[in-house]
Design an enzyme around this catalytic site. Structure first.
Site, mmCIF file in Angstrom:
data_model
loop_
_atom_site.group_PDB
_atom_site.id
_atom_site.type_symbol
_atom_site.label_atom_id
_atom_site.label_comp_id
_atom_site.label_asym_id
_atom_site.label_seq_id
_atom_site.Cartn_x
_atom_site.Cartn_y
_atom_site.Cartn_z
ATOM 1 N N GLU A 1 0.855 -1.188 0.000
ATOM 2 C CA GLU A 1 0.000 0.000 0.000
ATOM 3 C C GLU A 1 0.891 1.239 0.000
ATOM 4 O O GLU A 1 1.199 1.785 -1.043
ATOM 5 C CB GLU A 1 -0.954 -0.028 1.202
ATOM 6 C CG GLU A 1 -2.104 0.942 1.069
ATOM 7 C CD GLU A 1 -3.235 0.621 2.040
ATOM 8 O OE1 GLU A 1 -4.097 1.484 2.201
ATOM 9 O OE2 GLU A 1 -3.253 -0.480 2.627
ATOM 10 N N GLU B 1 -2.101 0.326 13.549
ATOM 11 C CA GLU B 1 -3.254 0.714 12.731
ATOM 12 C C GLU B 1 -4.567 0.478 13.469
ATOM 13 O O GLU B 1 -5.501 1.270 13.381
ATOM 14 C CB GLU B 1 -3.239 -0.089 11.433
ATOM 15 C CG GLU B 1 -4.367 0.231 10.478
ATOM 16 C CD GLU B 1 -4.244 -0.516 9.169
ATOM 17 O OE1 GLU B 1 -4.837 -0.064 8.181
ATOM 18 O OE2 GLU B 1 -3.536 -1.556 9.130
#
Length: 891
Positions: free
Chosen positions: A470, A738
């Site tokens: 990502e 996260e």
């Protein structure tokens, strides 16, 4: 009367042009200049300045002189009447007069070099002509040309741009430590160019310019199989200036040659394979070429803007030695760097020719001691080194990739050296601005985790994560964190450059808006809280830096964004396609957090409109400010009608909804107190834990403090159980996770593939460390820290807290300690600034500074008592206040 009195201790330091030290690509003929004043004297401030410009330090001729100008301005000073030439080198210096009319010595010279200033780009674009397939990890390309220098060269500057990333070499030496140059723009609309002074790298006679080209973010495969293009290409030229005044250019063109080399595979997500047997140490030296070198393909000139790079480059910043090495059951050597970091490792081995040595990278370990790679998803994140063999020790670092990791798995080596692995920390080379510490070691670790998360994700642009497939510039993550980021690091030019990609992501129409990621690679546009980064980030960067250019560049598209939202909200409630919502709120699956999306969208509609009003007022766009003020009132009325009940309760009755309403000033004044109580209840029913995701979390502590509940804010931040900031700290985190439950002792790793252990978004709480615990807050009426506040709030059982901030004017310090009813605070206020100080005591008589009561202190002005706090204004200097606390002040 202004006097030249060089006995004054004041010094002029920290010279900057266009916000950068010694910039080499100034793109305006009339740039802005900034400087700091160092003084040990209380009350020090500037009353006048004089700035002068030369071609080099020893030059007798002064090219431009401002004369003595009576002004207190020392930041972003416009040199009226100055007109610089393109592609030219200058030096400048400044002296100042203080409040007594006494002059400092001249500062040291600072250099600046101008860029093209809109001039022609004289070089062709070249490539190897090969198409890179999606998912492919191709070899790097090596380009070169020879050229002759017939006479003494007094200045030589290399300029290059690329659809890809470049390492420049001259005569066998790499001429820059910069990584991933020229950077990552939105290649659909622009590319960056950079420049380097290469005078000292050249020699009379034959020289060779060599350029290594990697796919990088252009033709390398990104998330969701995205490529900007399939053939990387570059363009470069050297401008040579000679003593006789003549100029020669060496530019890329059909006479260049290319070949492949030892980097046989590479990619941002893939990693890198280096076959040392293919190394040619003389590839960029003058010599006769063999048949491996082929003719380049001259590409069509791309129809994009070629812009000077604004931000500091990515560089190797520091090194980490492993804490230890263990051999797991499969025989692999596992190194623990002790810190989740971003970059790569330097490998040092002794091996036989053809030995295949493999390095794999991970943030966590499995129970059996093997590395955890499930969260990398499709990213191979592997470095391979194929040894050339021989008697010498071989040392290698990757070139065109990077990794996010704490642990390194080494295979292919029988008995590695004790120093076989060294961690090389890599990120954009931003200066550290802020520092914080307190008496609670868990909060200190949380601060460190946030700082390391910023380091790792400020690599070229503000990414979400550095390890998996990502690593994109998510706008929502960036906007919630940017205030913290600008306290930690000098990131205004970093953000200014990235905001060009944010603007490039904008599209008009009902499906348009700013992208969820920038540079744009897909995903939704116009998502609430993400697209609003196009307004939040420039406004926040302006407040910290005072750089008016950030407002001027972004205001037009912010207005487009507000107007687009207005079209989708005919009755004031923003109706649009679903976005990311309160992303990753605890206890809920992705996209199922309880805060209604339309509520979030309408709240951010109001907030972006408010920012547009502030921008318009600052830029003198008063008609637009008036128009949007009417609009803002309509949006607030709609929000109140739709979501706020008579008793101040919000329909969804959960933390993020209340935080948006209070934080964005959307609640009626008469219902504000009741809503605060609803918020407090919503937190208390969670046992003083947060229940917020990416949207609500950055607001919870600042909002609680703003409504008089700092005591509860301390309780929330100090929770050591799930969900809370210290839960990850207690479980060994060295960066921000996260998810609140990315790993738990009971369940292990979160089962979803989206599980980064280095995401800075939740680290946004650190702004509260600076602003409330230490109490250092900027004054939005004086952007750039010309005037500011120091107002610490005690609590959480802390016995001391200390923060410093290296502002454009100099260092601010707020360092307090409490022992029983005794309170002390050391304050430092930079020269040429003023500060409003608020102390947590109820009586002026209870406060003194070096034995002098506040009421008679010569430096104190505007002494007042308000809401049980003593406040007063101070000018520059170092101060040490003592106070007696009342029991009611100690929480």
């Amino acid at each position: 009367m202004l006097n030249v009195d060089t006995s004054t201790p004041d010094r002029v330091v920290g010279l900057r042009c266009e916000g950068a030290e010694n910039p080499n690509l100034v793109e305006t003929p009339c740039p802005r200049f900034s400087w700091k004043i160092e003084s040990g004297r209380r009350g020090a401030k500037q009353s006048a300045y004089r700035l002068r410009l030369k071609s080099f330090p020893g030059a007798e001729e002064v090219l431009w002189d401002s004369g003595v100008l009576e002004s207190a301005e020392s930041q972003w000073v416009i040199a009226s009447g100055l007109r610089l030439a393109a592609r030219t080198s200058y030096v400048w210096q400044v002296r100042v007069w203080d409040e007594r009319g006494r002059a400092s010595r001249w500062s040291e010279f600072s250099s600046l070099q101008t860029g093209l200033m809109g001039g022609e780009w004289p070089a062709d674009w070249i490539s190897d002509g090969r198409v890179v397939e999606v998912g492919e990890a191709p070899p790097a390309r090596y380009f070169r040309t020879d050229f002759s220098i017939p006479q003494k060269c007094i200045r030589a500057v290399l300029y290059f741009s690329a659809f890809g990333i470049v390492k420049p070499w001259i005569n066998g030496e790499c001429i820059s430590e910069d990584c991933f140059a020229p950077g990552w723009p939105d290649y659909r609309k622009r590319v960056f160019y950079v420049s380097y002074d290469v005078t000292d790298a050249l020699q009379e006679g034959v020289n060779t310019l060599g350029l290594m080209l990697g796919d990088g973010w252009y033709s390398g495969t990104l998330f969701l199989d995205h490529q900007y293009g399939s053939t990387p290409k570059l363009s470069a030229w050297i401008e040579l200036s000679f003593e006789d005044g003549s100029i020669q250019r060496v530019a890329t063109g059909e006479n260049w040659k290319w070949k492949t080399g030892p980097i046989v595979e590479h990619g941002i997500y893939f990693g890198e394979t280096h076959d040392a047997r293919l190394e040619d140490l003389n590839w960029s030296r003058p010599r006769a070429l063999d048949d491996a070198w082929k003719a380049v393909k001259v590409e069509e000139t791309p129809d994009v803007s070629i812009d000077a790079r604004l931000s500091e480059p990515v560089r190797r910043i520091e090194e980490l030695k492993p804490m230890g090495c263990a051999r797991n059951a499969s025989g692999a050597f596992i190194y623990d760097l002790g810190q989740n970091m971003v970059g790569w490792v330097r490998l040092r081995v002794e091996a036989e020719a053809g030995d295949d040595i493999t390095l794999r990278f991970a943030e966590m370990l499995e129970k059996d001691g093997s590395i955890h790679t499930a969260n990398l998803r499709t990213a191979k994140a592997t470095a391979r080194y194929i040894a050339k063999g021989g008697s010498e020790v071989e040392i290698w670092e990757p070139c065109f990739t990077y990794f996010g990791f704490r642990y390194v798995e080494l295979t292919g080596v029988k008995e590695p050296f004790a120093d076989a692995i060294t961690g090389v920390v890599v990120h954009t080379d931003l200066k550290r601005m802020g520092r914080f510490e307190c008496s609670n070691p868990l909060l200190n670790q949380l601060y460190s985790n946030t700082l390391w998360g910023q380091k790792g994700n400020f690599l070229e642009l503000p990414t979400d994560c550095p390890q998996r497939d990502e690593r994109l510039g998510w706008t929502g993550d960036a906007q919630v964190f940017c205030n913290t980021a600008l306290y930690n690091m000098d990131a205004s030019n970093f953000y200014r450059q990235w905001l060009a990609a944010v603007r490039d992501s904008f599209e008009p129409g009902p499906e348009g808006g700013f992208g969820s990621v920038a540079p744009y690679t897909g995903f939704a546009r116009g998502s609430a809280g993400w697209a609003d980064g196009g307004a939040v980030v420039p406004w926040t960067a302006w407040l910290h830096s005072g750089d008016r250019a950030i407002l001027e560049e972004n205001f037009p598209v912010v207005c487009e964004w507000v107007d687009l939202m207005r079209e989708s909200a005919p009755d004031g409630i923003r109706i649009s396609k679903e976005g990311w919502g309160d992303w990753l709120a605890p206890w809920y699956p992705q996209l199922e957090a309880p805060t209604p999306y339309r509520m979030i969208a309408t709240a951010y509609y109001a907030y972006s409109t408010q920012i547009a009003i502030w921008m318009a007022e600052e830029l003198g766009e008063f008609e637009r400010a008036a128009e949007y003020s009417v609009l803002l009132a309509e949006v607030k009325t709609a929000f109140q009608r739709e979501y706020i009940s008579a008793d101040g309760k919000i329909e969804s009755d959960e933390q993020t909804a209340y935080l948006l309403a209070l934080g964005f000033d959307l609640v009626q004044e008469e219902k504000r107190a009741a809503m605060v109580e609803h918020l407090v209840r919503a937190i208390e029913i969670k046992d003083d834990h947060l229940a917020t995701g990416f949207i609500g979390t950055p607001l919870i502590n600042p909002v609680l403090s703003s409504v008089g509940h700092t005591d509860l804010a301390y309780k929330v931040v100090l929770q050591e159980t799930y969900p809370g900031w210290l839960y990850s700290v207690k479980n060994g985190a060295t960066t921000i996770w996260e998810r609140w439950d990315s790993w738990t002792p009971e369940e292990g790793f979160h089962p979803k593939g989206m599980n980064s252990f280095n995401h800075y978004a939740y680290g946004a709480v650190v702004e509260w460390f600076y602003q409330t615990v230490a109490g250092i807050r900027l004054d939005p009426k004086y952007p750039g820290w010309k005037r500011f506040f120091i107002a610490p709030e005690l609590g959480g059982g802390l016995s001391y807290a200390s923060a410093s901030l290296e502002t454009p004017y100099g260092k601010i310090v707020s360092s307090w300690k409490q022992s029983g009813d005794r309170f002390e605070i050391e304050v430092e206020i930079p020269a040429n600034t003023t500060c409003s100080i608020t102390l947590p005591v109820k009586s002026c008589e209870a406060v003194s500074e070096k034995g002098a009561p506040l009421s008679i202190h010569e430096a104190v002005t505007d002494l007042r008592v308000d809401k049980g706090r003593v406040s007063f204004d101070m000018s520059a200097g170092r101060y040490h206040f003592q106070a007696e606390l009342l029991t009611a002040n100690v929480r």
